[in-house]
Design a protein around this motif. Structure first.
Motif, PDB file in Angstrom:
ATOM      1  N   ALA A  36       0.377  -1.154   0.029  1.00  0.00           N
ATOM      2  CA  ALA A  36       0.086   0.315   0.086  1.00  0.00           C
ATOM      3  C   ALA A  36       0.288   1.903   0.351  1.00  0.00           C
ATOM      4  O   ALA A  36       0.377   2.080  -0.452  1.00  0.00           O
ATOM      5  CB  ALA A  36      -0.596  -0.020   0.839  1.00  0.00           C
ATOM      6  N   LYS A  37       1.706   1.244   0.408  1.00  0.00           N
ATOM      7  CA  LYS A  37       2.931   2.683   1.081  1.00  0.00           C
ATOM      8  C   LYS A  37       3.707   2.248  -0.561  1.00  0.00           C
ATOM      9  O   LYS A  37       3.726   3.843  -1.530  1.00  0.00           O
ATOM     10  CB  LYS A  37       3.819   1.810   2.172  1.00  0.00           C
ATOM     11  N   LEU A  38       3.926   1.972  -1.209  1.00  0.00           N
ATOM     12  CA  LEU A  38       5.315   1.403  -2.658  1.00  0.00           C
ATOM     13  C   LEU A  38       3.638   2.541  -3.373  1.00  0.00           C
ATOM     14  O   LEU A  38       4.024   2.859  -4.587  1.00  0.00           O
ATOM     15  CB  LEU A  38       5.352   0.433  -3.484  1.00  0.00           C
ATOM     16  N   ALA A  39       2.304   1.491  -3.157  1.00  0.00           N
ATOM     17  CA  ALA A  39       0.897   1.509  -4.061  1.00  0.00           C
ATOM     18  C   ALA A  39       1.022   3.811  -4.687  1.00  0.00           C
ATOM     19  O   ALA A  39       1.156   4.307  -5.179  1.00  0.00           O
ATOM     20  CB  ALA A  39       0.349   1.393  -4.042  1.00  0.00           C
ATOM     21  N   ALA A  41       3.278   5.296  -3.428  1.00  0.00           N
ATOM     22  CA  ALA A  41       4.214   6.386  -3.172  1.00  0.00           C
ATOM     23  C   ALA A  41       4.217   6.997  -5.120  1.00  0.00           C
ATOM     24  O   ALA A  41       4.822   7.512  -5.911  1.00  0.00           O
ATOM     25  CB  ALA A  41       5.823   5.797  -3.012  1.00  0.00           C
ATOM     26  N   ALA A  42       4.278   5.358  -6.164  1.00  0.00           N
ATOM     27  CA  ALA A  42       3.705   5.272  -7.555  1.00  0.00           C
ATOM     28  C   ALA A  42       2.967   6.575  -7.895  1.00  0.00           C
ATOM     29  O   ALA A  42       2.744   7.089  -8.799  1.00  0.00           O
ATOM     30  CB  ALA A  42       3.368   4.272  -7.937  1.00  0.00           C
ATOM     31  N   ALA A  43       1.896   6.525  -7.121  1.00  0.00           N
ATOM     32  CA  ALA A  43       0.636   6.952  -7.561  1.00  0.00           C
ATOM     33  C   ALA A  43       0.984   8.607  -7.678  1.00  0.00           C
ATOM     34  O   ALA A  43       0.593   9.153  -7.871  1.00  0.00           O
ATOM     35  CB  ALA A  43      -0.642   6.669  -6.261  1.00  0.00           C
ATOM     36  N   LEU A  44       1.547   8.785  -6.210  1.00  0.00           N
ATOM     37  CA  LEU A  44       2.062  10.113  -5.941  1.00  0.00           C
ATOM     38  C   LEU A  44       3.255  10.872  -7.155  1.00  0.00           C
ATOM     39  O   LEU A  44       3.330  12.165  -7.737  1.00  0.00           O
ATOM     40  CB  LEU A  44       2.788  10.412  -4.921  1.00  0.00           C
ATOM     41  N   ALA A  45       4.333   9.871  -7.728  1.00  0.00           N
ATOM     42  CA  ALA A  45       4.909  10.359  -8.572  1.00  0.00           C
ATOM     43  C   ALA A  45       3.844  10.302  -9.948  1.00  0.00           C
ATOM     44  O   ALA A  45       4.846  11.384 -10.850  1.00  0.00           O
ATOM     45  CB  ALA A  45       5.938   9.441  -9.088  1.00  0.00           C
ATOM     46  N   LYS A  46       2.963   9.748  -9.929  1.00  0.00           N
ATOM     47  CA  LYS A  46       2.741   9.918 -11.488  1.00  0.00           C
ATOM     48  C   LYS A  46       1.555  11.271 -11.237  1.00  0.00           C
ATOM     49  O   LYS A  46       1.573  11.733 -12.575  1.00  0.00           O
ATOM     50  CB  LYS A  46       1.225   8.825 -11.711  1.00  0.00           C
ATOM     51  N   ALA A  47       1.187  11.103 -10.275  1.00  0.00           N
ATOM     52  CA  ALA A  47      -0.015  12.642 -10.317  1.00  0.00           C
ATOM     53  C   ALA A  47       0.269  14.221 -10.384  1.00  0.00           C
ATOM     54  O   ALA A  47       0.143  14.898 -10.565  1.00  0.00           O
ATOM     55  CB  ALA A  47      -0.891  12.469  -9.017  1.00  0.00           C
ATOM     56  N   GLY A  48       2.192  14.215  -9.824  1.00  0.00           N
ATOM     57  CA  GLY A  48       2.700  14.729  -9.932  1.00  0.00           C
ATOM     58  C   GLY A  48       3.495  15.262 -10.865  1.00  0.00           C
ATOM     59  O   GLY A  48       4.196  16.584 -11.837  1.00  0.00           O
ATOM     60  N   ASN A  49       3.360  13.980 -12.223  1.00  0.00           N
ATOM     61  CA  ASN A  49       4.011  14.582 -13.396  1.00  0.00           C
ATOM     62  C   ASN A  49       3.894  14.540 -14.680  1.00  0.00           C
ATOM     63  O   ASN A  49       4.068  13.954 -15.560  1.00  0.00           O
ATOM     64  CB  ASN A  49       5.820  12.877 -12.947  1.00  0.00           C
ATOM     65  N   CYS A  50       1.935  13.904 -14.282  1.00  0.00           N
ATOM     66  CA  CYS A  50       1.370  13.398 -15.341  1.00  0.00           C
ATOM     67  C   CYS A  50       1.095  14.569 -16.664  1.00  0.00           C
ATOM     68  O   CYS A  50       1.321  15.948 -16.592  1.00  0.00           O
ATOM     69  CB  CYS A  50       0.237  13.057 -14.850  1.00  0.00           C
ATOM     70  N   ARG A  51       1.578  14.073 -17.705  1.00  0.00           N
ATOM     71  CA  ARG A  51       0.979  15.397 -19.634  1.00  0.00           C
ATOM     72  C   ARG A  51      -0.077  14.982 -19.595  1.00  0.00           C
ATOM     73  O   ARG A  51      -0.535  15.418 -20.434  1.00  0.00           O
ATOM     74  CB  ARG A  51       2.016  15.450 -19.759  1.00  0.00           C
ATOM     75  N   GLY A  52      -0.467  13.513 -19.093  1.00  0.00           N
ATOM     76  CA  GLY A  52      -1.937  13.561 -20.279  1.00  0.00           C
ATOM     77  C   GLY A  52      -3.070  15.003 -18.656  1.00  0.00           C
ATOM     78  O   GLY A  52      -3.236  15.626 -18.505  1.00  0.00           O
ATOM     79  N   ASP A  53      -4.338  14.828 -19.970  1.00  0.00           N
ATOM     80  CA  ASP A  53      -5.340  16.237 -20.058  1.00  0.00           C
ATOM     81  C   ASP A  53      -6.371  15.253 -18.740  1.00  0.00           C
ATOM     82  O   ASP A  53      -7.059  14.394 -18.986  1.00  0.00           O
ATOM     83  CB  ASP A  53      -6.472  15.611 -21.312  1.00  0.00           C
TER      84      ASP A  53
END
Ligand SMILES: [Zn+2]
Length: 303
Positions: A36-39, A41-53
């Motif tokens: 859960a902690k790793l998931a 972390a990954a979600a935060l990395a995605k949300a902080g850098n996502c280029r999608g709309d």
């Protein structure tokens, strides 16, 4: 983010901080569910850098940035360490990654697992890095139990408990239950008391976990041995009691005849780190486990 990792206070809090551009420089994510902690972390990395709309605090899961996080090849998140062991070279790698500047507008996460096992020296070095962060860097320190984390660390980070919803946790419980952990320790205890042979113990450890490959099972076996050593020390009062875990074997562990020379135990745990590396490099997992168990046996005495 909560769609990806489940709705828990830590998720909501990190999402809100990200959206308002007010992330703290360091967080301690606490909980027994390492996945859960790793998931998160990954979600935060995605949300902080996502280029999608999409809306703020969300991510698309399909853009190159999101896909790199999933593939483990993103420059914006790196995970260091292990939940059961601390190796000194890991601290060096963490510090050198943390000193790398991010591209502008990127969020870079340095994730450190197994903060529970920090020594004073390791904690000092990591704190120095955390307190002088390069801009765009956020540190996520992962702990199974915040009481085991050194106070110097606890006082300098924002602490958050991470747990999946009860249903998700119950589903996971079947796969990696505490009972399974206890059963593994039981096997090692019997071995330490010389009631079970070496080859039988290796065989049991290799069959014990629900992983599919021999290599993964051997890795799980080594991690159990590290846990076993920690439990013995704890049962002897050398390590403070662990809240939230009650291992049925604990009273038994206190009675194992170990030669508990602190330096010897430390050396043994260091060796475990080396052995984990061997398993990753595909050295015969059975052989690696056998050697570690022999070392363990040399530390026990029998009357
Ligand atoms: Zn994306």
């Amino acid at each position: 983010m909560s769609d990806a990792v489940g709705d828990c206070p830590a998720t909501r809090c990190l999402e809100a901080a990200l959206v308002s551009n007010r992330l703290a420089h360091a967080y301690l994510l606490v909980g027994r569910d390492e996945g859960a902690k790793l998931a998160l972390a990954a979600a935060l990395a995605k949300a902080g850098n996502c280029r999608g709309d999409h809306g703020p605090g969300e991510f698309c899961d399909t853009c190159p940035s999101c896909r790199q996080v999933d593939a483990g090849g993103s420059a914006n998140i790196r995970i260091f360490g292990d939940s059961a062991i601390l190796r000194i070279d890991t601290v060096d790698q963490f510090i050198s990654y943390a000193s790398v500047k991010t591209a502008s507008g990127c969020l870079k996460l340095s994730v450190f697992r197994g903060v529970d096992f920090f020594t004073d020296v390791a904690a000092d070095r990591v704190l120095k890095t955390i307190e002088e962060p390069v801009s765009g860097n956020v540190f996520l320190l992962l702990s199974q139990n915040s009481r085991r984390v050194l106070p110097t660390i606890r006082s300098r980070v924002q602490i958050m408990k991470v747990e999946r919803s009860t249903q998700e946790a119950a589903d996971l419980q079947d796969a990696t239950s505490a009972t399974g952990e206890d059963a593994c320790l039981e096997v090692l205890l019997e071995f330490a008391k010389a009631n079970v042979s070496l080859s039988e113990t290796v065989g049991r450890l290799l069959r014990m976990s629900s992983q599919n490959s021999l290599r993964d099972n051997a890795t799980a076996g080594l991690q159990t041995i590290a846990l076993f050593m920690n439990s013995v020390l704890r049962a002897r009062g050398k390590v403070s009691p662990l809240a939230g875990i009650s291992l049925s074997t604990e009273p038994e562990l206190a009675r194992v005849n170990f030669v508990l020379d602190e330096s010897r135990v430390g050396l043994f745990l260091d060796h475990l780190g080396e052995r984990l590396k061997h398993i990753e490099q595909n050295v015969n997992p059975e052989l690696v486990l056998t050697n570690v168990l022999l070392e363990l046996r040399r530390m026990t005495t029998h009357e």
